[in-house]
Design an enzyme around this catalytic site. Structure first.
Site: not given
Length: 310
Positions: A14-15, A213, A246, A255
């Protein structure tokens, strides 16, 4: 003596994927999922029920979720494996309910500018959107995880008020989030800042309900994770290969790499349940899928001797 261990929440699907230029097919995403399961990932965020107009990489999340839940029902994956999806609003929550998934994540920002850029509303408006989501979650017995982004700095405003971070994290806890992930969305945090913020957070939210995170934009993610660990945090978000970033934070790197986090903890004698050898072996395959070199360090160079599952 109690076994020292941490939980890694795998964010790659996802991220990780949401900021990649390559839009992977549903089949490719399912192949990644299977590899993540093979390396030992047991908490995986598999997609987001968001508009494909805004995040085209997340189109097909319903199909990925359906396949993941079928795997779960078939008992072909280890017991205790948990999948989650991101939902931005009531519409996304209704899609999650229809899918049958039992955990969702909501997200707020600690910066007004980022909130408006990321989810097109103010912080206060975002909490209004959470009300029907939380009501539906309670009705359908769905766990809700809360993300709080830009806790250490904002790409548009710069410094972010620590008091605001604490207040918003407390609010997410009060509305019913079982876990709150504190995010360094643009990778600007340093260990002293992490120490200050998490010491304050622990006074308003039980530390067992806090997660960290960190993005590795400036190379400080592992140092920040270590600091959070020393303060009692035991849940960390990471992305295989260091995928993504992002789309609404200019210059943000992915990440922190799952491999790098697992390697550090292994050296400390802390169990993650992840197989570093398999993650290293996955790197060339994933690089080919994404069509560019990934920022992971351990994934590129490997290690001195076989580590196996840790």
């Amino acid at each position: 003596m109690a076994v020292k261990k941490v939980t890694i929440v795998e964010m790659g699907l996802r991220d990780g994927l949401q900021n990649e230029k390559v839009v992977l097919s549903t089949q490719a995403r399912l192949e990644i999922l299977q590899k993540l399961l093979d390396i030992g990932a047991r908490r995986i965020e598999i997609g987001a029920f968001v508009s494909p107009q805004w995040v085209p990489q997340m189109a097909g999340s319903a199909e990925v979720t359906k396949a993941a839940l079928e795997l779960q029902k078939s008992k072909k994956i280890p017991k205790g494996t948990e999948f989650s999806v991101l939902v931005p609003n009531e519409k996304g929550m209704l899609m999650a309910i229809e899918s049958g998934i039992k955990e969702v994540a909501i997200f707020a920002a600690a910066s007004e500018s980022f909130s408006k850029k990321n989810i097109n509303c103010t912080i206060e408006e975002s909490f209004e959107r959470f009300k029907p989501v939380m009501a539906l979650a309670k009705k359908h017995k769905i766990k809700v995880r809360g993300y709080l982004s830009t806790c250490f700095g904002c790409p548009f405003e710069g410094k972010v008020s620590e008091a605001k971070v604490i207040q918003l994290a407390k609010r997410l806890h009060q509305i019913g989030c079982y876990e709150i992930s504190i995010g360094d969305t643009i990778g600007v945090a340093d260990p002293m800042q992490v120490e200050r913020i998490f010491k304050k957070l622990k006074k308003v939210v039980p530390v067992k309900k806090l997660a960290a995170h960190f993005h590795d934009t400036r190379g400080t993610a592992l140092a920040n994770i270590l600091e959070a660990y020393q303060l009692g945090v035991r849940v960390f978000d990471a992305s295989v290969g260091g995928l993504g970033g992002c789309p609404y934070a200019p210059g943000a790197a992915g990440n922190v790499s799952t491999e790098d986090v697992a390697y550090m903890f292994h050296g400390m004698g802390v169990k993650t349940g992840l197989d570093i050898e398999k993650m290293v072996a996955m790197n060339p395959w994933l690089t080919e899928k994404i069509q560019h070199t990934l920022p992971t360090k351990v994934g590129k160079v490997g290690f001195l001797k076989p580590l196996g599952k840790i």
